[in-house]
Design an enzyme around this catalytic site. Structure first.
Site, PDB file in Angstrom:
ATOM      1  N   ASP A   1      -8.386 -16.107  -3.853  1.00  0.00           N
ATOM      2  CA  ASP A   1      -9.262 -15.149  -4.516  1.00  0.00           C
ATOM      3  C   ASP A   1     -10.651 -15.640  -4.917  1.00  0.00           C
ATOM      4  O   ASP A   1     -11.647 -15.023  -4.580  1.00  0.00           O
ATOM      5  CB  ASP A   1      -8.553 -14.584  -5.749  1.00  0.00           C
ATOM      6  CG  ASP A   1      -7.358 -13.735  -5.366  1.00  0.00           C
ATOM      7  OD1 ASP A   1      -6.865 -13.873  -4.239  1.00  0.00           O
ATOM      8  OD2 ASP A   1      -6.901 -12.936  -6.192  1.00  0.00           O
ATOM      9  N   LYS A   2     -10.751 -16.714  -5.682  1.00  0.00           N
ATOM     10  CA  LYS A   2     -12.071 -17.151  -6.152  1.00  0.00           C
ATOM     11  C   LYS A   2     -12.632 -18.295  -5.326  1.00  0.00           C
ATOM     12  O   LYS A   2     -13.786 -18.691  -5.525  1.00  0.00           O
ATOM     13  CB  LYS A   2     -11.988 -17.586  -7.626  1.00  0.00           C
ATOM     14  CG  LYS A   2     -11.409 -16.545  -8.544  1.00  0.00           C
ATOM     15  CD  LYS A   2     -12.131 -15.211  -8.418  1.00  0.00           C
ATOM     16  CE  LYS A   2     -11.397 -14.119  -9.149  1.00  0.00           C
ATOM     17  NZ  LYS A   2     -10.086 -13.780  -8.586  1.00  0.00           N
TER      18      LYS A   2
ATOM     19  N   SER B   1      -6.705  -6.777  -9.728  1.00  0.00           N
ATOM     20  CA  SER B   1      -6.263  -7.543  -8.574  1.00  0.00           C
ATOM     21  C   SER B   1      -6.488  -6.712  -7.323  1.00  0.00           C
ATOM     22  O   SER B   1      -6.488  -5.479  -7.356  1.00  0.00           O
ATOM     23  CB  SER B   1      -4.775  -7.871  -8.718  1.00  0.00           C
ATOM     24  OG  SER B   1      -4.214  -8.204  -7.474  1.00  0.00           O
TER      25      SER B   1
END
Length: 617
Positions: free
Chosen positions: A124-125, A523
């Site tokens: 994700d990041k 999310s």
């Protein structure tokens, strides 16, 4: 013609010490000063299934760099697993880690004067953090991700076979109609392999967007982590970065630099893809941040304009098509991101004035890689046949299964044509109104069209934890609008994801009966009427701080509006009563020094939740 950056540490008597250290780290003396230094930014960790297999990937990439004539220097960044950090204080650290990752890549590349960069990211990041670093550094760069996980399949106690992903494990856990035995089977099978979670969640969305923006090779976002085709992709990425390096340093071709690839036109194409594929709302946050690093003027206004003209061409989990649920392996079988770009191009929805790390023009790109148009290469056709192995495995390139046929059905398949779009409106939308003057976002691809217009009373929560408690204790009823505030970049701090509240609403049968509005984020696994990134956030004095229980909120996706139905005089009275103190009531939360440092410079979501360094003076 630019000199190799590495000359700073490889040439001159005064750099004898630096060269001695290079020799000690394994660099042949004959290569020092003759070959370019390629930084290999890996993100291997045993915490994250999307990254557990990346240790050997770093070696494969490094060996390919050496074979192509470069000096590879591998290092690692941190990588937070949002799924494990979800639902507790750990999620406060997820978004801030994006800046730490960007900084760490910058630090390593600048400290050691690397000439070029390969980013091995996935979840994700990590991809956004490395993307910010690449655009900040502006040296030849290629992205290559770890690849998606295969979708799960579970045989329940009654013999029913279900396809699954991580979100199913979360939402079904609070469904009282499902037995403990079936919950265990879902848990055991939801995440069967290494790789980023199998739907169009944040990780896969961002890896697809690096393709669209032009900084990774075709297939980067969709080739499964377990497939042998992924190994070829890693080797090709290494060869590509050496080619870009030579073009820049030996031929003075600055078109290969990230900022000359990630142009305003490229950002527009990436956003068009994002809207068409119903990507995670987090992608908006990350593209806004990346545009600032690239010094490109691209914001919510441009995204909003695209959302009104680009239709939804793919519905991938957690979004559900009427007849079935699709996963990343299905996107790949349908031709991957080039097929989606091809459909957008045929619909006149892409800017043609772009190029990439692998193709000199969009036309050349699509001619070679789009299996639905042009004359795709044999390599392209072979690539899109890579299929799941359907065997539990934590190892990369552990299988070589192939689809017998491709999904080229533009009318009823996974990827649709513009003429046969899932909906005229795209998969993402920007809403504005007195509740979010600077905007908020919703993934329309995950919202049932029956609730695209919605009005209901507010149930106000000062934290994600309070929202979860109210949902699980039946304090949230059909028709309510759950408002979760003080969870923005500054107010959280860290802008938590609200996957548990949305999953619990779904698990309680309220997924199509309630709305959720927050200054936090969601999310990529979120679906339902979930509206995030409300800006300004509560901690910055946004209207969301003034909402009270029972206030009616009206949401109108077709008209892109969100309104708090309270008159201006009453809102002014409430604002005056706060006396300039915008803080949550009765919230017990430990905030570390590291998070306080992030909060001190954090901007609201409409600015990408980036750090405002002007506050440093």
């Amino acid at each position: 013609m630019p000199e190799l950056r590495s000359r700073t540490v490889t040439h001159g008597r005064n750099m004898a010490g630096a060269r001695a250290l290079m020799r000690a780290s394994g660099v042949p003396g004959a290569d020092i000063g003759r070959k370019p230094i390629i930084a290999v930014a890996n993100s291997f960790t045993e915490f994250v299934p999307g990254h557990t297999h990346l240790a050997p990937v770093g070696r494969i990439v490094s060996e390919a760099v050496t074979a192509a004539g470069g000096i590879p220097r591998e290092f690692n960044t941190i990588a937070v697993d949002d799924g494990i950090a979800m639902g507790h204080g750990g999620m406060l650290y997820s978004l801030p880690s994006r800046d730490l990752i960007a900084d760490s890549v910058e630090y390593m590349v600048e400290a050691h004067c690397a000439d070029a960069l390969i980013c091995i990211s996935n979840c994700d990041k990590i991809t956004p953090g490395m993307l910010n670093a690449a655009l900040r550094l502006n040296i030849p760069t290629v992205f290559v991700s770890g690849g998606p996980m295969e979708s799960g399949r579970a045989t329940l106690v009654d013999g029913t076979v279900r396809t699954l992903d991580l979100v199913d494990a979360m939402s079904e856990a609070v469904n009282d109609k499902i037995s403990d035995a079936d919950i265990l089977r879902i848990e055991e099978n939801a995440c069967p392999t290494c790789g980023s979670c199998s739907g169009m969640f944040t990780a896969n969305s961002m890896n697809c967007l690096t393709e669209a923006i032009g900084l990774s090779l075709p297939g980067n976002g969709s080739v499964l982590a377990t497939h042998t085709a992924r190994k070829t992709l890693y080797e090709n990425a290494a060869r590509t970065v050496l080619d870009l390096t030579r073009r820049y340093y030996e031929q003075d071709d600055d078109s290969v630099l990230p900022r000359n690839i990630a142009t305003p036109a490229a950002f527009g194409n990436a956003m068009a893809l994002d809207i068409a594929m119903g990507g995670s709302t987090n992608t908006i946050l990350h593209l806004l941040a990346a545009a600032q690093e690239a010094e490109v003027s691209y914001g919510l206004a441009e995204m909003d304009a695209l959302s009104r003209s680009v239709p939804c061409l793919a519905k991938v989990a957690p979004n559900v098509a009427k007849d079935r649920t699709y996963y990343m392996e299905d996107v790949h079988r349908a031709g991957g991101i080039p097929a989606l770009l091809g459909e957008l191009h045929r619909g006149g929805l892409l800017n043609e004035d772009v190029h990439s790390v692998h193709s000199p023009s969009l036309a050349d790109w699509l001619k070679t890689w789009d299996v639905r148009g042009g004359s795709p290469s044999k390599e392209a056709v072979e690539l899109w046949h890579a299929a799941p192995g359907c065997v539990r495995s934590a190892e990369a390139f552990s299988q070589s299964e192939r689809w017998d046929t491709l999904d080229e059905d533009a009318e009823g398949g996974c990827i649709r044509s513009v003429e046969h779009a899932y909906s005229k409106d795209g998969g993402l939308a920007v809403l504005r109104g007195n509740l979010a003057v600077d905007g908020c976002v919703v993934k329309t691809a995950g919202v049932d069209e029956s609730i695209w217009t919605f009005e209901g009373p507010a149930v106000v929560c000062e934290s994600q934890e309070e929202a979860v408690q109210k949902i699980l204790t039946q304090q949230v009823k059909e028709g309510d609008v759950v408002v979760i505030r003080y969870e923005g970049p500054k107010g959280g701090p860290g802008m938590q994801e609200m996957l548990y509240p949305t999953s619990y609403l779904k698990g309680r049968g309220l997924g199509k009966a309630c709305a959720l509005v927050t200054d936090g984020r969601f999310s990529g696994g979120t679906s339902g009427l979930s509206i995030g990134h409300a800006s300004p956030e509560a901690a910055a004095g946004g209207t969301i701080a003034l909402v009270e229980d029972g206030d009616r909120i009206r949401i109108d996706i077709p008209n892109r509006s969100i309104e708090l139905l309270v008159d201006d005089a009453e809102l002014t009275r409430r604002e005056q009563a706060l006396n300039g103190v915008y803080a949550p009531k009765n919230r017990d939360r430990k905030v570390s020094a590291a998070l306080k440092a992030y909060a001190a410079m954090a901007t609201s979501a409409d600015k990408g939740a980036v750090r405002d360094v002007s506050k440093l003076g």
